[in-house]
Write an enzyme that holds these catalytic residues in place. Structure first.
Site, PDB file in Angstrom:
ATOM      1  CE  LYS A 110      -7.269 -10.335  -9.532  1.00 31.54           C
ATOM      2  NZ  LYS A 110      -8.160  -9.312  -9.087  1.00 31.54           N
ATOM      3  CE  LYS A 112     -12.084  -1.618  -5.664  1.00 31.48           C
ATOM      4  NZ  LYS A 112     -11.885  -2.997  -5.154  1.00 31.48           N
ATOM      5  CE  LYS A 155      -4.166  -2.022   1.896  1.00 28.35           C
ATOM      6  NZ  LYS A 155      -4.861  -2.393   3.130  1.00 28.35           N
TER       7      LYS A 155
HETATM    8  P1  ADP Z   1     -10.481  -5.711  -7.458  1.00 26.97           P
HETATM    9  O1  ADP Z   1      -9.327  -6.429  -8.139  1.00 26.97           O
HETATM   10  O2  ADP Z   1     -11.612  -5.458  -8.397  1.00 26.97           O
HETATM   11  O3  ADP Z   1     -10.028  -4.479  -6.720  1.00 26.97           O
HETATM   12  P2  ADP Z   1     -10.627  -6.815  -4.835  1.00 26.97           P
HETATM   13  O4  ADP Z   1      -9.152  -6.815  -4.717  1.00 26.97           O
HETATM   14  O5  ADP Z   1     -11.428  -5.821  -4.072  1.00 26.97           O
HETATM   15  O6  ADP Z   1     -11.027  -6.717  -6.383  1.00 26.97           O
HETATM   16  O7  ADP Z   1     -11.121  -8.285  -4.529  1.00 26.97           O
HETATM   17  C1  ADP Z   1     -12.099  -8.645  -3.617  1.00 26.97           C
HETATM   18  C2  ADP Z   1     -12.235 -10.152  -3.654  1.00 26.97           C
HETATM   19  O8  ADP Z   1     -12.699 -10.576  -4.937  1.00 26.97           O
HETATM   20  C3  ADP Z   1     -10.919 -10.871  -3.409  1.00 26.97           C
HETATM   21  O9  ADP Z   1     -11.144 -11.899  -2.462  1.00 26.97           O
HETATM   22  C4  ADP Z   1     -10.520 -11.467  -4.735  1.00 26.97           C
HETATM   23  O10 ADP Z   1      -9.966 -12.745  -4.560  1.00 26.97           O
HETATM   24  C5  ADP Z   1     -11.836 -11.561  -5.498  1.00 26.97           C
HETATM   25  N1  ADP Z   1     -11.606 -11.230  -6.921  1.00 26.97           N
HETATM   26  C6  ADP Z   1     -11.364 -10.012  -7.424  1.00 26.97           C
HETATM   27  N2  ADP Z   1     -11.211 -10.043  -8.769  1.00 26.97           N
HETATM   28  C7  ADP Z   1     -11.334 -11.349  -9.133  1.00 26.97           C
HETATM   29  C8  ADP Z   1     -11.268 -12.047 -10.394  1.00 26.97           C
HETATM   30  N3  ADP Z   1     -11.051 -11.411 -11.541  1.00 26.97           N
HETATM   31  N4  ADP Z   1     -11.448 -13.380 -10.372  1.00 26.97           N
HETATM   32  C9  ADP Z   1     -11.680 -14.041  -9.212  1.00 26.97           C
HETATM   33  N5  ADP Z   1     -11.755 -13.445  -7.997  1.00 26.97           N
HETATM   34  C10 ADP Z   1     -11.585 -12.110  -7.946  1.00 26.97           C
END
Ligand code: ADP
Ligand code: TRP
Length: 314
Positions: free
Chosen positions: A193, A196, A114
């Site tokens: 992947k 957001k 971070k």
């Molecule tokens: P982002 O990458 O959109 O910021 P987060 O890091 O907030 O998503 O992820 C929240 C949860 O969702 C985590 O536990 C993560 O493992 C799951 N997750 C996020 N993106 C994916 C993806 N593309 N495929 C599978 N699981 C995901």
């Protein structure tokens, strides 16, 4: 009959969810929580390490509860509460902070990552793993379902438990992480992947128009007859056996295949979206109130024991 194991997890309010979050985190949680005695905590004090906007924090707290209930978590079958309602969490975090060293906390990947990303290195962010340890340990937790990125934090919780037990006598159970893998990584509309931060998502509670717009923008590889990314996303909603004839009949017809995908996503999401809009803010507040009462009963009894053991209770 064997007693149910106790499961505890925390969720930070994290904005609009996408279907990657659903298949990677919400669904795997919704699939296991009712086989345990489950606690689901909104980590609002953890969120405060980076979010300094009261309007967004308040909305985020409400949203995260709505998301989980819409995704299938029954508030009657899990204790859903928010961290700041139970003061024992910050109290125990302080005690743990007095037990661990600065170099030990400096090894936390999440903190380092971070800071590299430019987040302010506030003391809360640094101490974050000890607040998380307190969250988990107050409840004699057996299992902590989390994403891979949180594995090290559960190790920190085990360390905190071991240190306390060694210094003051057996008090805390050492928890195990359960890494939620879901069905692997869900690709975004550009094939990377879905995330957001890449702006390549299909929103989980989006309207049909929003879903359609995202799906129509899925990158297709013009050399093949079967669009790989469309197929990979489609597979989340239908089996190969169902998809084969569809993709055979529509070889090269990307538009038809994408339209079929929109219909399948819509069919899947519509009931969840509907459920979500039917949950009022008032209902969320009641769920959290009810959860806080139940969580407090457990946490306050554990904290009484801790205060005795460290010597602040006379
Ligand atoms: P982002 O990458 O959109 O910021 P987060 O890091 O907030 O998503 O992820 C929240 C949860 O969702 C985590 O536990 C993560 O493992 C799951 N997750 C996020 N993106 C994916 C993806 N593309 N495929 C599978 N699981 C995901
Ligand atoms: N740190 C976790 C995250 O960002 C959220 C969290 C807080 C948590 N307390 C917890 C997760 C306790 C599991 C157990 O995702």
């Amino acid at each position: 009959m064997e007693a149910k194991k106790r499961l505890f997890t925390g969720l930070q309010p994290s904005g609009q969810l996408h279907i990657g979050n659903y298949f990677g985190a919400l669904k795997p949680f919704a699939d296991i929580y009712d086989k345990h005695e489950s606690f689901l905590m909104v980590a609002d004090y953890h969120a405060l390490t980076s979010l300094k906007d009261p309007v967004r924090l308040r909305e985020g707290i409400i949203d995260v509860v709505k998301n989980y209930v819409a995704a299938g978590v029954d508030p009657q079958k899990a204790v859903i509460f928010k961290q700041s309602d139970i003061q024992e969490h910050t109290e125990l975090a302080w005690i743990f902070e007095c037990l661990v060293t600065v170099p030990f906390l400096m090894q936390a990947h999440a903190y380092k990552d971070k800071v590299v990303k430019g987040l302010e290195a506030n003391a809360g962010l640094f101490n974050y793993p000890m607040l998380m340890a307190a969250d988990i340990l107050l409840y004699d937790t057996d299992v902590v379902p989390v994403g891979e990125d949180q594995r090290q934090h559960v190790e920190y919780a085990r360390e905190a438990a071991a240190k306390f037990n060694l210094g003051f006598g057996q008090t805390f159970k050492e928890p195990q992480e359960k890494i939620l893998t879901g069905i692997g990584t869900v690709p975004g509309i550009d094939g990377k992947k879905m995330s957001k931060s890449y702006g390549n998502t299909i929103p989980l509670f989006g309207s049909k128009d929003e879903i359609s717009k995202a799906v129509m923008n899925i990158v297709t590889d013009s050399s093949g007859e079967r669009p790989a990314i469309v197929y990979a996303i489609h597979k989340l909603f239908r089996t190969d056996v169902e998809l084969e004839p569809l993709y055979d009949t529509n070889k090269g017809n990307y538009k038809a295949l994408k339209e079929a995908l929109v219909e399948d996503i819509e069919k899947f999401i519509a009931p969840m979206r509907e459920r979500r809009t039917n949950i009022s803010d008032e209902e969320v507040k009641n769920i959290l109130q009810d959860g806080a009462d139940k969580a407090r009963a457990v946490a306050s009894s554990k904290m009484r024991e801790v205060r005795q053991k460290v010597g602040v209770a006379l």
